[in-house]
Design an enzyme around this catalytic site. Structure first.
Site, PDB file in Angstrom:
ATOM      1  N   ASP A  30      -5.869   6.660 -17.662  1.00  0.00           N
ATOM      2  CA  ASP A  30      -4.549   6.150 -17.278  1.00  0.00           C
ATOM      3  C   ASP A  30      -3.473   7.114 -17.781  1.00  0.00           C
ATOM      4  O   ASP A  30      -3.551   7.628 -18.892  1.00  0.00           O
ATOM      5  CB  ASP A  30      -4.332   4.755 -17.864  1.00  0.00           C
ATOM      6  CG  ASP A  30      -3.176   4.023 -17.204  1.00  0.00           C
ATOM      7  OD1 ASP A  30      -3.432   3.030 -16.494  1.00  0.00           O
ATOM      8  OD2 ASP A  30      -2.007   4.441 -17.394  1.00  0.00           O
ATOM      9  N   ILE A  31      -2.456   7.356 -16.959  1.00  0.00           N
ATOM     10  CA  ILE A  31      -1.398   8.312 -17.299  1.00  0.00           C
ATOM     11  C   ILE A  31      -0.515   7.795 -18.439  1.00  0.00           C
ATOM     12  O   ILE A  31       0.121   8.581 -19.142  1.00  0.00           O
ATOM     13  CB  ILE A  31      -0.556   8.630 -16.031  1.00  0.00           C
ATOM     14  CG1 ILE A  31       0.160   9.960 -16.158  1.00  0.00           C
ATOM     15  CG2 ILE A  31       0.445   7.525 -15.722  1.00  0.00           C
ATOM     16  CD1 ILE A  31       0.735  10.478 -14.832  1.00  0.00           C
ATOM     17  N   ASN A  85      -5.473  -6.737 -12.833  1.00  0.00           N
ATOM     18  CA  ASN A  85      -4.209  -7.379 -12.477  1.00  0.00           C
ATOM     19  C   ASN A  85      -4.185  -7.567 -10.968  1.00  0.00           C
ATOM     20  O   ASN A  85      -4.431  -6.611 -10.228  1.00  0.00           O
ATOM     21  CB  ASN A  85      -3.026  -6.510 -12.919  1.00  0.00           C
ATOM     22  CG  ASN A  85      -2.962  -6.343 -14.425  1.00  0.00           C
ATOM     23  OD1 ASN A  85      -3.247  -7.272 -15.170  1.00  0.00           O
ATOM     24  ND2 ASN A  85      -2.598  -5.160 -14.886  1.00  0.00           N
ATOM     25  N   GLY A  91       1.252  -8.300 -12.848  1.00  0.00           N
ATOM     26  CA  GLY A  91       1.347  -6.960 -13.418  1.00  0.00           C
ATOM     27  C   GLY A  91       0.745  -5.865 -12.582  1.00  0.00           C
ATOM     28  O   GLY A  91       0.699  -4.712 -13.009  1.00  0.00           O
ATOM     29  N   GLN A  92       0.269  -6.198 -11.365  1.00  0.00           N
ATOM     30  CA  GLN A  92      -0.288  -5.124 -10.524  1.00  0.00           C
ATOM     31  C   GLN A  92       0.847  -4.273  -9.954  1.00  0.00           C
ATOM     32  O   GLN A  92       1.807  -4.798  -9.377  1.00  0.00           O
ATOM     33  CB  GLN A  92      -1.129  -5.705  -9.369  1.00  0.00           C
ATOM     34  CG  GLN A  92      -1.839  -4.611  -8.571  1.00  0.00           C
ATOM     35  CD  GLN A  92      -2.777  -5.153  -7.494  1.00  0.00           C
ATOM     36  OE1 GLN A  92      -2.811  -6.352  -7.207  1.00  0.00           O
ATOM     37  NE2 GLN A  92      -3.537  -4.257  -6.876  1.00  0.00           N
ATOM     38  N   SER A  93       0.733  -2.965 -10.158  1.00  0.00           N
ATOM     39  CA  SER A  93       1.767  -2.052  -9.652  1.00  0.00           C
ATOM     40  C   SER A  93       1.202  -1.050  -8.659  1.00  0.00           C
ATOM     41  O   SER A  93       1.955  -0.468  -7.880  1.00  0.00           O
ATOM     42  CB  SER A  93       2.447  -1.314 -10.812  1.00  0.00           C
ATOM     43  OG  SER A  93       1.501  -0.561 -11.539  1.00  0.00           O
ATOM     44  N   HIS A  98      -8.388  -1.863  -9.033  1.00  0.00           N
ATOM     45  CA  HIS A  98      -8.860  -1.081 -10.183  1.00  0.00           C
ATOM     46  C   HIS A  98      -9.132  -1.993 -11.364  1.00  0.00           C
ATOM     47  O   HIS A  98      -8.451  -2.998 -11.559  1.00  0.00           O
ATOM     48  CB  HIS A  98      -7.852   0.006 -10.576  1.00  0.00           C
ATOM     49  CG  HIS A  98      -6.448  -0.481 -10.740  1.00  0.00           C
ATOM     50  ND1 HIS A  98      -5.644  -0.757  -9.651  1.00  0.00           N
ATOM     51  CD2 HIS A  98      -5.716  -0.756 -11.837  1.00  0.00           C
ATOM     52  CE1 HIS A  98      -4.461  -1.164 -10.095  1.00  0.00           C
ATOM     53  NE2 HIS A  98      -4.482  -1.186 -11.412  1.00  0.00           N
ATOM     54  N   HIS A 100      -9.042  -2.002 -15.352  1.00  0.00           N
ATOM     55  CA  HIS A 100      -8.605  -1.311 -16.562  1.00  0.00           C
ATOM     56  C   HIS A 100      -9.688  -1.483 -17.621  1.00  0.00           C
ATOM     57  O   HIS A 100     -10.145  -2.607 -17.868  1.00  0.00           O
ATOM     58  CB  HIS A 100      -7.334  -1.951 -17.142  1.00  0.00           C
ATOM     59  CG  HIS A 100      -6.108  -1.822 -16.315  1.00  0.00           C
ATOM     60  ND1 HIS A 100      -5.108  -0.917 -16.590  1.00  0.00           N
ATOM     61  CD2 HIS A 100      -5.688  -2.509 -15.218  1.00  0.00           C
ATOM     62  CE1 HIS A 100      -4.127  -1.053 -15.710  1.00  0.00           C
ATOM     63  NE2 HIS A 100      -4.449  -2.022 -14.861  1.00  0.00           N
TER      64      HIS A 100
END
Ligand code: 5GP
Ligand code: ZN
Length: 112
Positions: A30-31, A85, A91-93, A98, A100
């Protein structure tokens, strides 16, 4: 999907630190990590969210969790959390399914 961020990562059009790839999925760091280990495990097939998953995706959904657990094991994590999410309010953006994988620090419950 042409305009999807994670599809672009899968195609190598956007750089990411990949940590796993197989026929069904790929995983990358994750970035903006929220824990010492924060990896995203994504299906190669574009599925927007868990809410869009179909009965035919059941094996794939299990595979994503198994791959996450495998990465946790590789890294020697005795405790870790997997999170999906689903929907903006949860909280899904990024609307490419995916999982986490978070680990390497103590975590509280319930999540915010
Ligand atoms: P969500 O909020 O949809 O559950 O999770 C999306 C995750 O993708 C976030 O944790 C965010 O930091 C990560 N992310 C967003 N853009 C990028 C990117 O360009 N590269 C990587 N590696 N991760 C990203
Ligand atoms: Zn996608």
């Amino acid at each position: 999907m042409a305009d999807c961020l994670f599809c672009k990562i899968e195609r190598g059009e956007i750089p990411a630190k990949k940590v796993h790839e197989d026929a069904l999925c790929f995983a990358f760091e994750d970035i903006q990590p929220q824990a010492p280990t924060h990896v995203l495990v994504c299906p190669k097939e574009h599925v927007a969210s868990l809410a869009e998953a179909q009965p035919g995706h059941r094996e794939l959904l299990g595979h994503l969790q198994a791959v996450a657990a495998g990465i946790a094991k590789q890294r020697g994590l005795s405790a870790f959390r997997t999170v999906v999410n689903t929907g903006t309010e949860a909280g899904q953006s990024v609307f490419h399914l995916h999982v986490h994988l978070l680990g390497g620090r103590a975590m509280s419950w319930p999540p915010g």
